[in-house]
Design an enzyme around this catalytic site. Structure first.
Site, PDB file in Angstrom:
ATOM      1  N   GLU A 150      15.496  67.927  34.256  1.00  0.00           N
ATOM      2  CA  GLU A 150      16.062  67.015  33.263  1.00  0.00           C
ATOM      3  C   GLU A 150      14.999  66.022  32.767  1.00  0.00           C
ATOM      4  O   GLU A 150      14.977  65.647  31.596  1.00  0.00           O
ATOM      5  CB  GLU A 150      17.255  66.270  33.874  1.00  0.00           C
ATOM      6  CG  GLU A 150      18.198  65.684  32.847  1.00  0.00           C
ATOM      7  CD  GLU A 150      19.550  65.327  33.473  1.00  0.00           C
ATOM      8  OE1 GLU A 150      20.277  66.237  33.909  1.00  0.00           O
ATOM      9  OE2 GLU A 150      19.874  64.133  33.536  1.00  0.00           O
TER      10      GLU A 150
ATOM     11  N   GLU B 133      13.051  67.762  30.283  1.00  0.00           N
ATOM     12  CA  GLU B 133      13.881  67.912  29.086  1.00  0.00           C
ATOM     13  C   GLU B 133      13.842  66.616  28.266  1.00  0.00           C
ATOM     14  O   GLU B 133      13.711  66.639  27.038  1.00  0.00           O
ATOM     15  CB  GLU B 133      15.316  68.223  29.524  1.00  0.00           C
ATOM     16  CG  GLU B 133      16.177  68.878  28.476  1.00  0.00           C
ATOM     17  CD  GLU B 133      17.589  69.165  29.015  1.00  0.00           C
ATOM     18  OE1 GLU B 133      17.892  68.793  30.181  1.00  0.00           O
ATOM     19  OE2 GLU B 133      18.394  69.728  28.264  1.00  0.00           O
TER      20      GLU B 133
ATOM     21  N   CYS C  14      25.373  66.095  35.271  1.00  0.00           N
ATOM     22  CA  CYS C  14      25.698  66.509  36.654  1.00  0.00           C
ATOM     23  C   CYS C  14      27.131  66.227  37.073  1.00  0.00           C
ATOM     24  O   CYS C  14      27.573  66.690  38.112  1.00  0.00           O
ATOM     25  CB  CYS C  14      24.716  65.937  37.659  1.00  0.00           C
ATOM     26  SG  CYS C  14      24.033  64.385  37.202  1.00  0.00           S
TER      27      CYS C  14
ATOM     28  N   SER D 144      22.319  67.317  28.391  1.00  0.00           N
ATOM     29  CA  SER D 144      21.288  68.088  29.073  1.00  0.00           C
ATOM     30  C   SER D 144      21.816  69.484  29.383  1.00  0.00           C
ATOM     31  O   SER D 144      22.970  69.640  29.773  1.00  0.00           O
ATOM     32  CB  SER D 144      20.899  67.390  30.377  1.00  0.00           C
ATOM     33  OG  SER D 144      20.240  68.295  31.229  1.00  0.00           O
TER      34      SER D 144
ATOM     35  N   LYS E   1      34.549  69.517  40.753  1.00  0.00           N
ATOM     36  CA  LYS E   1      33.535  70.482  41.210  1.00  0.00           C
ATOM     37  C   LYS E   1      34.156  71.850  41.489  1.00  0.00           C
ATOM     38  O   LYS E   1      33.488  72.867  41.396  1.00  0.00           O
ATOM     39  CB  LYS E   1      32.855  69.967  42.479  1.00  0.00           C
ATOM     40  CG  LYS E   1      31.838  68.861  42.228  1.00  0.00           C
ATOM     41  CD  LYS E   1      30.509  69.391  41.750  1.00  0.00           C
ATOM     42  CE  LYS E   1      29.569  68.254  41.351  1.00  0.00           C
ATOM     43  NZ  LYS E   1      28.530  68.707  40.406  1.00  0.00           N
TER      44      LYS E   1
ATOM     45  N   GLU F  95      34.301  73.436  38.173  1.00  0.00           N
ATOM     46  CA  GLU F  95      32.946  73.773  37.741  1.00  0.00           C
ATOM     47  C   GLU F  95      32.485  75.074  38.412  1.00  0.00           C
ATOM     48  O   GLU F  95      31.958  75.980  37.762  1.00  0.00           O
ATOM     49  CB  GLU F  95      31.987  72.633  38.091  1.00  0.00           C
ATOM     50  CG  GLU F  95      30.550  72.890  37.671  1.00  0.00           C
ATOM     51  CD  GLU F  95      29.599  71.797  38.150  1.00  0.00           C
ATOM     52  OE1 GLU F  95      29.659  71.401  39.337  1.00  0.00           O
ATOM     53  OE2 GLU F  95      28.788  71.326  37.339  1.00  0.00           O
TER      54      GLU F  95
ATOM     55  N   GLU G  99      30.788  81.252  33.494  1.00  0.00           N
ATOM     56  CA  GLU G  99      29.362  81.325  33.154  1.00  0.00           C
ATOM     57  C   GLU G  99      28.459  80.948  34.345  1.00  0.00           C
ATOM     58  O   GLU G  99      27.253  81.136  34.293  1.00  0.00           O
ATOM     59  CB  GLU G  99      29.046  80.440  31.942  1.00  0.00           C
ATOM     60  CG  GLU G  99      29.181  78.929  32.154  1.00  0.00           C
ATOM     61  CD  GLU G  99      30.576  78.373  31.861  1.00  0.00           C
ATOM     62  OE1 GLU G  99      31.567  79.140  31.987  1.00  0.00           O
ATOM     63  OE2 GLU G  99      30.685  77.185  31.532  1.00  0.00           O
TER      64      GLU G  99
ATOM     65  N   CYS H 133      29.694  59.285  42.039  1.00  0.00           N
ATOM     66  CA  CYS H 133      30.288  60.278  42.950  1.00  0.00           C
ATOM     67  C   CYS H 133      30.881  59.655  44.209  1.00  0.00           C
ATOM     68  O   CYS H 133      31.857  60.173  44.748  1.00  0.00           O
ATOM     69  CB  CYS H 133      29.250  61.302  43.366  1.00  0.00           C
ATOM     70  SG  CYS H 133      28.404  62.035  41.980  1.00  0.00           S
TER      71      CYS H 133
END
Ligand code: SF4
Ligand code: SF4
Ligand code: SF4
Ligand code: FES
Ligand code: FES
Lengths: 576, 167
Positions: free
Chosen positions: A280, A283, A300, A320, A359, A362, A367, A504
């Site tokens: 990142e 990036e 994230c 990102s 999560k 996710e 994908e 988190c």
């Protein structure tokens, strides 16, 4: 004078002027029962279990919604108060399934605890049947409306803290229910699966989808090589599952506990948090060079990704393309680790322990399978891990400490602070600064981006150029920042967004009792973890350096793109 | 189906004011050919006023004046306030329910009649009273009520026949 004299059960005490009766009484060491009250929420005063007697007032008053007054005489322990509380509890139970024995909240249900405390023995009326179907439409959460006591805590957090407004009170009279509109399921509405509703629910009406059986099965399967990764936030909260005070650092005990559960390798999401910073960070540098798609938005937090895909799809090009550390870990476990250990990826089962319900969603995204296999096979929340450790009969406090396995368990202090709001920003700045300037930072702490303030801004000098950054946590604050960006009023280069308040460590899968006070203690602990680490910058993590040398070659390289990056899509106002 | 422009116009007439949500809901319901608040309308109102759908629905489902189900061509509102109650509303309601084969709050399967209980129709001087769409009928007896329904049925069928004969 900011204090006034009142009397609690006949005793004279001095209390802050603006205090509620509830807080005043609590300060005397008397624990009043509450259900709808939550320390971080506005007063709702709909459950009435917190009643006390006030001299001169005919009816009992709700202590959570009544302010103290000079000379007030409060009685909390009269037979009248006790009997009223018991009656209120009996009324709630008369309309509640009597399923404590098989309920996921058996053991930490606030209603059940009150029933036990107040000696509810008889329940008048018919036992309520399970008339409403359960909502199991998402991989993250289960709603059981039959157990809802309509306290409104979930609706408050969903509408105010998160400002998405999925759960709300509908109908009137005896038909009131707290649900999405038209009684829809969570998968049919624009829920982000943050689980903040589950975290504040006092009973078993919304909870994480329990995946412990899936993990037990994998552990018992001799053909599976089961590896586990733990998120930064779990090491400073898991001890609470065993009654220890918030803010305990229990990394070493956590590792021992996981090993005792039978995981073949105990790894750390912190390793891929460092890797995320490498990807990142580069990036960011790339985008700053081209001046395109700025500010860079972090990626994230999966609740945040669910949010932007539904609510601000127009801003998706800013996000990102880095997968979250959880997913990067899974992809590497089934490629890099599989190759180096000689284990076939199809036999590797990746479990992650996360503070987060989103999560789970996710990990289930189609994908997320860049190795040809699902990156992460099962996600446990901190609460589920607590449950597994208790089932195994582990005495957490007595465990010895041990270390994560190498190489996917090696990390830096920068990775640890990922779990706190502002942590990803700080970790990235540590690395980006040194990469750009070639100089080493004399002070690693970026204190402007730390702490519980909802939106934090800072400007950093990078090679003679001033860049502006922002940090927001909780989706209500994220929305404010998105509005600024959308209207062109923000000149940030880099923005960190965490879906949950506090980051988190305040996630929807964390131990019950998570309040903002508890969040602050966990955050403090994470910064302590960072300080104690020998390596505190992601780019200095030796295992990450090896990974690039032996496998990935370079940040943003071809293999990185294939394994560590992803894409997003406009979902409209529905998560499915 | 209601067109989105009608919803937009109604919200515009109310100054786009979130505080006037209930008034907007009532006006949109009135403008709907099926005299109800459809899910499309709820979503459209939520979008324009920037209120979560769940909150628009919450208000809509709280007020008895708002129907979330399509209503019949003839909406029969039966007053259940004390004066009408005392004047024999119960028998009138019973007769209507029996004649139509539905209970209060329901719509006949052919979509022609809906029966609802409401508070005072402002016709207490001729209680018991009912209101069918915009017309008030007072001093009712069960027999009179059944007769009114028969007349409405005929009116509906005549309407169908005329439109049929136009082809
Ligand atoms: S929610 Fe609480 S009171 Fe209700 S069944 Fe579960 S444990 Fe029992
Ligand atoms: S998971 Fe989050 S967005 Fe979904 S209903 Fe719960 S609080 Fe609201
Ligand atoms: S689901 Fe839980 S938090 Fe929400 S109203 Fe019901 S009991 Fe309260
Ligand atoms: S806690 Fe006071 S009314 Fe619910
Ligand atoms: S009481 Fe029935 S019309 Fe007023």
């Amino acid at each position: 004078m900011n204090k006034m004299k009142i009397f609690v059960n006949g005793q004279e005490v001095w209390i802050e002027k603006d205090s509620t009766v509830l807080n005043a009484v609590k300060q005397q060491g008397i624990d009043l029962p509450t259900l709808c009250h939550h320390p971080d929420q506005r007063v709702k005063a709909n459950c009435r279990v917190c009643v006390v007697e006030v001299e001169g007032v005919k009816n009992l008053v709700a202590s959570c919604s009544t302010k103290v007054a000079e000379g007030m005489r409060i009685t909390t322990n009269s037979p009248r108060v006790r009997e009223t509380v018991r009656t209120i509890l009996e009324l709630i139970f008369a309309d509640h399934p009597h399923e404590c024995l098989t309920c996921i909240r058996n053991g930490n249900c606030e209603l059940r605890q009150l029933a036990s405390k107040y000696g509810v023995r008889d329940i008048e009326g018919e036992k309520a049947n399970n008339i409403f179907p359960q909502d199991k439409s998402t991989p993250s959460l289960v709603r059981n409306p039959n157990k809802c006591i309509k306290c409104g805590r979930c609706a408050e957090v969903c509408h105010h803290t998160q400002n998405v407004g999925i759960l709300y009170s509908h109908n009137r009279g005896t038909e009131v229910c707290i649900a999405p509109e038209y009684g829809k399921q969570l998968a049919e509405v624009a829920c982000v699966l943050c689980g903040q509703c589950a975290l504040v629910c006092p009973v078993g009406a919304i909870h994480e989808k329990d995946d412990t059986d899936l993990v037990w099965e994998a552990l018992a399967n001799p053909h599976k090589h089961v590896v586990v990764q733990t998120a930064p936030a779990v090491r400073v909260s898991i001890a609470e599952e065993f009654g220890l005070p918030p803010g305990e650092i229990s990394t070493g005990k956590l590792v021992t506990a996981l090993r005792k559960l039978g995981f073949d390798q105990v790894f750390d999401t912190d390793f891929t948090a460092d890797l995320t910073i490498m990807e990142e960070g580069h990036e960011l540098l790339q985008r700053m060079q081209t001046g395109k798609n700025l500010p860079l938005l972090t990626s994230c937090s999966p609740g945040w990704i669910n949010y932007i895909e539904q609510y601000y799809p127009g801003l998706l090009p800013l996000v990102s393309t880095c997968k979250s550390p959880q997913q990067m870990f899974g992809a590497l476990a089934k490629t890099y680790y599989a190759q180096s250990s000689g284990i076939e990826p199809k036999n590797i089962f990746v479990v992650s322990v996360m503070p987060c319900t989103a999560k789970k969603y996710e990990a289930a995204r189609p994908e997320m399978n860049s190795s040809g296999f699902r990156d992460v096979d099962a996600v446990l929340t901190s609460r589920e891990l607590g449950r597994m450790l208790r089932q195994e009969g582990m005495d957490f406090q007595k465990l010895t400490e041990s270390e994560f396995d190498a190489p996917l368990g090696i990390s830096s202090g920068a990775a640890a602070i990922f779990g706190a709001t502002g942590g990803v920003m700080e970790a990235a700045l540590r690395t980006v600064y040194e990469v750009v300037t070639g100089e080493s930072l004399c002070k690693l702490e970026f204190s402007e981006v730390r702490g519980m303030e909802g939106i934090k801004e800072a400007s950093v000098e990078l090679d003679g150029k001033e860049i502006k950054v922002a940090v927001a946590h909780g989706l209500d604050k994220a929305k404010k920042v998105m509005e600024l960006i959308q209207s062109g009023k923000a000149d940030y280069s880099f923005v960190e967004i965490m879906c949950c308040p506090g980051g988190c460590i305040g996630g929807g899968g964390q131990p019950y009792g998570t309040t903002n006070e508890v969040r602050a203690k966990r955050i403090e602990a994470l910064y302590q973890v960072d300080e104690n680490m020998p390596v505190r910058k992601s780019h200095e993590n030796p295992a990450v350096q090896d990974l690039y040398r032996d496998f990935l070659k370079e940040p943003l390289g071809e293999l990185s793109h294939q394994l560590l990056h992803t894409e997003y899509r406009n979902r409209g106002l529905s998560i499915n | 189906m209601m067109s989105s422009t009608i919803v937009q116009d109604i919200i515009h007439q109310h100054g786009g004011d979130k505080a006037l949500l209930l008034q907007v809901l009532l006006a949109v319901q009135d403008a709907d050919p099926q005299k109800y608040l459809s899910e499309e309308s709820v979503n459209e109102i939520a979008r324009i006023l920037e209120i979560p759908r769940s909150r628009v629905y919450s208000t809509a489902s709280f007020y008895s004046e708002i129907s979330l189900q399509p209503r019949g061509i003839y909406l029969i509102r039966v007053c259940t306030n004390a004066p009408c109650e005392n004047a024999g509303k119960a028998l009138v309601l019973q007769a209507i329910e029996k004649e139509l084969g539905i209970g209060a709050g329901q719509t006949t399967s052919d979509g022609i009649f809906t029966v609802e209980c409401v508070n005072c129709l402002g016709a207490c001087y001729m209680s018991p009273a009912i209101k069918v769409n915009d017309v008030i009928y007072g001093d009712l007896t069960p027999e009179k009520a059944v007769k009114i329904i028969a007349e409405l049925r005929k009116e509906y069928q005549d309407g169908q026949n005329t439109s049929g004969s136009c082809i």
